[in-house]
Design a protein around this motif. Structure first.
Motif, PDB file in Angstrom:
ATOM      1  N   ILE A   1       0.832  -1.204   0.000  1.00  0.00           N
ATOM      2  CA  ILE A   1       0.000   0.000   0.000  1.00  0.00           C
ATOM      3  C   ILE A   1       0.868   1.257   0.000  1.00  0.00           C
ATOM      4  CG2 ILE A   1      -1.658   1.341   1.357  1.00  0.00           C
ATOM      5  CD1 ILE A   1      -2.799  -1.402   2.307  1.00  0.00           C
ATOM      6  N   PHE A   2       1.885   1.278   0.851  1.00  0.00           N
ATOM      7  CA  PHE A   2       2.751   2.453   0.955  1.00  0.00           C
ATOM      8  C   PHE A   2       3.452   2.758  -0.366  1.00  0.00           C
ATOM      9  CE2 PHE A   2       6.982   4.244   1.762  1.00  0.00           C
ATOM     10  CZ  PHE A   2       6.636   5.406   2.421  1.00  0.00           C
ATOM     11  N   TYR A   3       4.091   1.749  -0.959  1.00  0.00           N
ATOM     12  CA  TYR A   3       4.840   1.988  -2.185  1.00  0.00           C
ATOM     13  C   TYR A   3       3.934   2.214  -3.388  1.00  0.00           C
ATOM     14  CZ  TYR A   3       9.162   1.085   0.270  1.00  0.00           C
ATOM     15  OH  TYR A   3      10.218   1.184   1.129  1.00  0.00           O
ATOM     16  N   SER A   4       2.754   1.641  -3.411  1.00  0.00           N
ATOM     17  CA  SER A   4       1.844   1.917  -4.531  1.00  0.00           C
ATOM     18  C   SER A   4       1.341   3.362  -4.472  1.00  0.00           C
ATOM     19  CB  SER A   4       0.678   0.933  -4.542  1.00  0.00           C
ATOM     20  OG  SER A   4      -0.153   1.117  -3.421  1.00  0.00           O
ATOM     21  N   ARG A   5       1.140   3.887  -3.288  1.00  0.00           N
ATOM     22  CA  ARG A   5       0.732   5.292  -3.152  1.00  0.00           C
ATOM     23  C   ARG A   5       1.868   6.252  -3.499  1.00  0.00           C
ATOM     24  NH1 ARG A   5      -2.817   5.055   2.406  1.00  0.00           N
ATOM     25  NH2 ARG A   5      -4.596   3.962   1.487  1.00  0.00           N
ATOM     26  N   ASN A   6       3.114   5.802  -3.319  1.00  0.00           N
ATOM     27  CA  ASN A   6       4.278   6.633  -3.644  1.00  0.00           C
ATOM     28  C   ASN A   6       4.738   6.435  -5.076  1.00  0.00           C
ATOM     29  OD1 ASN A   6       4.468   7.811  -1.200  1.00  0.00           O
ATOM     30  ND2 ASN A   6       6.100   6.515  -0.421  1.00  0.00           N
ATOM     31  N   GLY A   7       4.001   5.712  -5.874  1.00  0.00           N
ATOM     32  CA  GLY A   7       4.421   5.461  -7.246  1.00  0.00           C
ATOM     33  C   GLY A   7       5.617   4.537  -7.323  1.00  0.00           C
TER      34      GLY A   7
ATOM     35  N   VAL B   1      24.726  -6.021   7.100  1.00  0.00           N
ATOM     36  CA  VAL B   1      24.459  -5.386   5.820  1.00  0.00           C
ATOM     37  C   VAL B   1      22.950  -5.170   5.716  1.00  0.00           C
ATOM     38  CG1 VAL B   1      24.669  -5.592   3.326  1.00  0.00           C
ATOM     39  CG2 VAL B   1      26.446  -6.541   4.799  1.00  0.00           C
ATOM     40  N   LEU B   2      22.542  -3.911   5.753  1.00  0.00           N
ATOM     41  CA  LEU B   2      21.133  -3.559   5.727  1.00  0.00           C
ATOM     42  C   LEU B   2      20.593  -3.629   4.302  1.00  0.00           C
ATOM     43  CD1 LEU B   2      18.889  -2.514   7.628  1.00  0.00           C
ATOM     44  CD2 LEU B   2      19.576  -0.216   6.982  1.00  0.00           C
ATOM     45  N   MET B   3      19.386  -4.188   4.146  1.00  0.00           N
ATOM     46  CA  MET B   3      18.743  -4.253   2.834  1.00  0.00           C
ATOM     47  C   MET B   3      18.209  -2.881   2.440  1.00  0.00           C
ATOM     48  SD  MET B   3      16.428  -7.636   2.773  1.00  0.00           S
ATOM     49  CE  MET B   3      17.113  -9.198   2.362  1.00  0.00           C
ATOM     50  N   THR B   4      18.215  -2.627   1.152  1.00  0.00           N
ATOM     51  CA  THR B   4      17.605  -1.400   0.638  1.00  0.00           C
ATOM     52  C   THR B   4      16.084  -1.595   0.625  1.00  0.00           C
ATOM     53  OG1 THR B   4      17.673  -2.142  -1.656  1.00  0.00           O
ATOM     54  CG2 THR B   4      19.613  -0.961  -0.819  1.00  0.00           C
ATOM     55  N   PRO B   5      15.319  -0.509   0.544  1.00  0.00           N
ATOM     56  CA  PRO B   5      13.863  -0.656   0.496  1.00  0.00           C
ATOM     57  C   PRO B   5      13.384  -1.523  -0.666  1.00  0.00           C
ATOM     58  CG  PRO B   5      14.435   1.606   0.963  1.00  0.00           C
ATOM     59  CD  PRO B   5      15.710   0.895   0.661  1.00  0.00           C
ATOM     60  N   LYS B   6      14.030  -1.419  -1.818  1.00  0.00           N
ATOM     61  CA  LYS B   6      13.640  -2.221  -2.980  1.00  0.00           C
ATOM     62  C   LYS B   6      13.903  -3.706  -2.730  1.00  0.00           C
ATOM     63  CE  LYS B   6      13.893  -1.978  -7.972  1.00  0.00           C
ATOM     64  NZ  LYS B   6      14.489  -1.280  -9.109  1.00  0.00           N
ATOM     65  N   GLU B   7      15.029  -4.040  -2.099  1.00  0.00           N
ATOM     66  CA  GLU B   7      15.346  -5.430  -1.787  1.00  0.00           C
ATOM     67  C   GLU B   7      14.371  -5.989  -0.758  1.00  0.00           C
ATOM     68  OE1 GLU B   7      20.166  -5.226  -2.493  1.00  0.00           O
ATOM     69  OE2 GLU B   7      19.340  -4.817  -0.507  1.00  0.00           O
ATOM     70  N   LYS B   8      14.002  -5.160   0.223  1.00  0.00           N
ATOM     71  CA  LYS B   8      13.020  -5.612   1.205  1.00  0.00           C
ATOM     72  C   LYS B   8      11.682  -5.904   0.554  1.00  0.00           C
ATOM     73  CE  LYS B   8      12.630  -2.651   4.458  1.00  0.00           C
ATOM     74  NZ  LYS B   8      12.575  -1.780   5.624  1.00  0.00           N
ATOM     75  N   PHE B   9      11.265  -5.046  -0.387  1.00  0.00           N
ATOM     76  CA  PHE B   9       9.962  -5.186  -1.020  1.00  0.00           C
ATOM     77  C   PHE B   9       9.904  -6.386  -1.955  1.00  0.00           C
ATOM     78  CE2 PHE B   9       6.796  -4.154  -4.294  1.00  0.00           C
ATOM     79  CZ  PHE B   9       5.692  -3.935  -3.494  1.00  0.00           C
ATOM     80  N   PHE B  10      10.958  -6.601  -2.742  1.00  0.00           N
ATOM     81  CA  PHE B  10      10.927  -7.658  -3.748  1.00  0.00           C
ATOM     82  C   PHE B  10      11.507  -8.995  -3.281  1.00  0.00           C
ATOM     83  CE2 PHE B  10      10.641  -3.973  -6.638  1.00  0.00           C
ATOM     84  CZ  PHE B  10       9.478  -4.342  -7.304  1.00  0.00           C
ATOM     85  N   ILE B  11      12.354  -8.997  -2.261  1.00  0.00           N
ATOM     86  CA  ILE B  11      12.992 -10.245  -1.829  1.00  0.00           C
ATOM     87  C   ILE B  11      12.554 -10.655  -0.431  1.00  0.00           C
ATOM     88  CG2 ILE B  11      15.205 -11.371  -1.349  1.00  0.00           C
ATOM     89  CD1 ILE B  11      16.410  -9.529  -3.532  1.00  0.00           C
ATOM     90  N   ALA B  12      12.789  -9.796   0.554  1.00  0.00           N
ATOM     91  CA  ALA B  12      12.525 -10.165   1.948  1.00  0.00           C
ATOM     92  C   ALA B  12      11.038 -10.340   2.229  1.00  0.00           C
ATOM     93  CB  ALA B  12      13.119  -9.130   2.886  1.00  0.00           C
ATOM     94  N   GLY B  13      10.215  -9.397   1.782  1.00  0.00           N
ATOM     95  CA  GLY B  13       8.778  -9.475   2.045  1.00  0.00           C
ATOM     96  C   GLY B  13       8.135 -10.736   1.522  1.00  0.00           C
TER      97      GLY B  13
END
Length: 91
Positions: free
Chosen positions: A28-34, A57-69
């Motif tokens: 929801i958050f990332y779809s609202r932010n385009g 090593v901290l994941m980037t937001p994109k890695e969290k969204f597409f891999i970790a989640g």
């Protein structure tokens, strides 16, 4: 049903719901932010923890969204299904 099984059911529902909650909220958050992945959202996720504070090593937001989640949701859902079936005596 014994008290131990009731506590286990509650724990399983909480763990599964936690990962689903954050994954749905991030969608929801990332779809609202385009799908702008420059903004951090949700709990921190790490690639590796080698024992020291400097080695994480901290994941980037994109890695969290597409891999970790999706990985966490898939793994906890499969584990939850097997445990529920085992508690019901099916397997």
């Amino acid at each position: 049903m014994s008290d131990d099984r009731i506590q286990l059911w509650i724990a399983l529902c909480i763990v599964g719901a936690y990962f689903w909650y954050w994954f749905i909220r991030s969608i929801i958050f990332y779809s609202r932010n385009g799908f702008n992945f420059t903004e951090e959202f949700g709990p921190e996720a790490y690639w590796a923890d080698r024992g020291g504070d400097d080695d994480c090593v901290l994941m980037t937001p994109k890695e969290k969204f597409f891999i970790a989640g999706p990985t966490f949701v898939l793994v906890t859902s499969v584990m939850l299904i097997f445990l529920v079936l085992a508690l019901m005596g099916i397997i």
